[in-house]
Write a protein that holds these residues in place. Structure first.
Motif, PDB file in Angstrom:
ATOM      1  N   TYR A 166       7.156   5.739   2.386  1.00 32.11           N
ATOM      2  CA  TYR A 166       6.619   5.007   1.258  1.00 32.11           C
ATOM      3  C   TYR A 166       6.249   5.987   0.166  1.00 32.11           C
ATOM      4  O   TYR A 166       5.976   7.150   0.430  1.00 32.11           O
ATOM      5  CB  TYR A 166       5.392   4.193   1.698  1.00 32.11           C
ATOM      6  N   THR A 206      -0.507  -2.603  -1.227  1.00 31.93           N
ATOM      7  CA  THR A 206       0.797  -2.010  -0.987  1.00 31.93           C
ATOM      8  C   THR A 206       0.714  -1.044   0.187  1.00 31.93           C
ATOM      9  O   THR A 206      -0.246  -0.272   0.293  1.00 31.93           O
ATOM     10  CB  THR A 206       1.274  -1.236  -2.242  1.00 31.93           C
ATOM     11  N   ARG A 207       1.697  -1.090   1.054  1.00 26.97           N
ATOM     12  CA  ARG A 207       1.707  -0.189   2.206  1.00 26.97           C
ATOM     13  C   ARG A 207       1.957   1.240   1.741  1.00 26.97           C
ATOM     14  O   ARG A 207       2.889   1.513   1.001  1.00 26.97           O
ATOM     15  CB  ARG A 207       2.782  -0.615   3.199  1.00 26.97           C
ATOM     16  N   TYR A 220      -2.827   1.177   3.992  1.00 27.92           N
ATOM     17  CA  TYR A 220      -2.586   0.379   2.791  1.00 27.92           C
ATOM     18  C   TYR A 220      -3.404   0.901   1.626  1.00 27.92           C
ATOM     19  O   TYR A 220      -4.563   1.285   1.801  1.00 27.92           O
ATOM     20  CB  TYR A 220      -2.961  -1.090   3.022  1.00 27.92           C
ATOM     21  N   LYS A 221      -2.807   0.872   0.448  1.00 24.50           N
ATOM     22  CA  LYS A 221      -3.504   1.209  -0.788  1.00 24.50           C
ATOM     23  C   LYS A 221      -4.468   0.074  -1.141  1.00 24.50           C
ATOM     24  O   LYS A 221      -4.314  -1.045  -0.656  1.00 24.50           O
ATOM     25  CB  LYS A 221      -2.493   1.382  -1.924  1.00 24.50           C
ATOM     26  N   SER A 258      -4.462  -1.742  -3.598  1.00 25.07           N
ATOM     27  CA  SER A 258      -3.674  -2.830  -4.189  1.00 25.07           C
ATOM     28  C   SER A 258      -3.042  -3.727  -3.129  1.00 25.07           C
ATOM     29  O   SER A 258      -2.529  -4.797  -3.438  1.00 25.07           O
ATOM     30  CB  SER A 258      -2.562  -2.256  -5.069  1.00 25.07           C
ATOM     31  N   SER A 266       3.792   7.245  -1.550  1.00 25.50           N
ATOM     32  CA  SER A 266       2.353   7.450  -1.602  1.00 25.50           C
ATOM     33  C   SER A 266       2.066   8.916  -1.308  1.00 25.50           C
ATOM     34  O   SER A 266       2.737   9.526  -0.475  1.00 25.50           O
ATOM     35  CB  SER A 266       1.655   6.583  -0.559  1.00 25.50           C
TER      36      SER A 266
END
Length: 163
Positions: free
Chosen positions: A29, A140-141, A135-136, A138, A31
């Protein structure tokens, strides 16, 4: 001619499905925060007594892999396959390259000591297999990893490294 077109369409659809199907343990992801590893099996016999148990010895390590960005963990969520979850409730800043251990049990959170406590003495991570989700705020993963003791923990010490 139609037969070749139909076969090509089926092959294209099958190839697309094969390309888009990514197993949880191999997903990447976008991130800067990732699960670096997990101590999923605390040393010694499992005991979730707050006063004398060893839940604080079970923890995932979340690391900031950025070389320039500081990340505030407030609002980030760590959860397992059974939907047990922990949301970072307060500001906790990870400088570039820094990490935090999310320990079970009770204690004092510390930026200097790289630790946050879940304030829950129950074990969160299964000793045989589980999945770790990050997870963030927001929703989102940010990262995900599955483990199986027999497959991923070759030395049997209860710790698995990912990144």
């Amino acid at each position: 001619m139609r037969t070749h077109a139909a076969i090509a369409a089926v092959l294209t659809a099958g190839t697309l499905a094969a390309v888009t199907a990514v197993p949880a343990q191999g997903a990447e992801y976008s991130s800067v925060l990732k699960v670096r590893g997990i101590q999923y099996d605390a040393p010694g016999p499992d005991s979730n007594k707050c006063s004398s148990g060893n839940t604080r010895e079970e923890y995932p390590t979340v690391k900031n892999y950025s070389s320039t960005t500081t990340v505030n963990l407030k609002g980030y969520v760590v959860k397992d396959a059974a939907e047990n979850r922990f949301t970072f409730p307060a500001n906790h800043y990870l400088q570039p390259g820094d990490y935090v251990k999310l320990r079970g049990g009770n204690g004092t959170d510390s930026d200097a000591k790289n630790v946050v406590y879940r304030d829950n003495c129950n074990f969160m991570w299964n000793n045989d297999k589980d999945t770790i989700y990050l997870y963030k705020p927001s929703g989102t993963r940010a990262d995900v990893h599955s483990y199986t003791k027999s497959k991923n923990d070759r030395d049997g010490n209860g710790y698995i490294t990912y990144h």
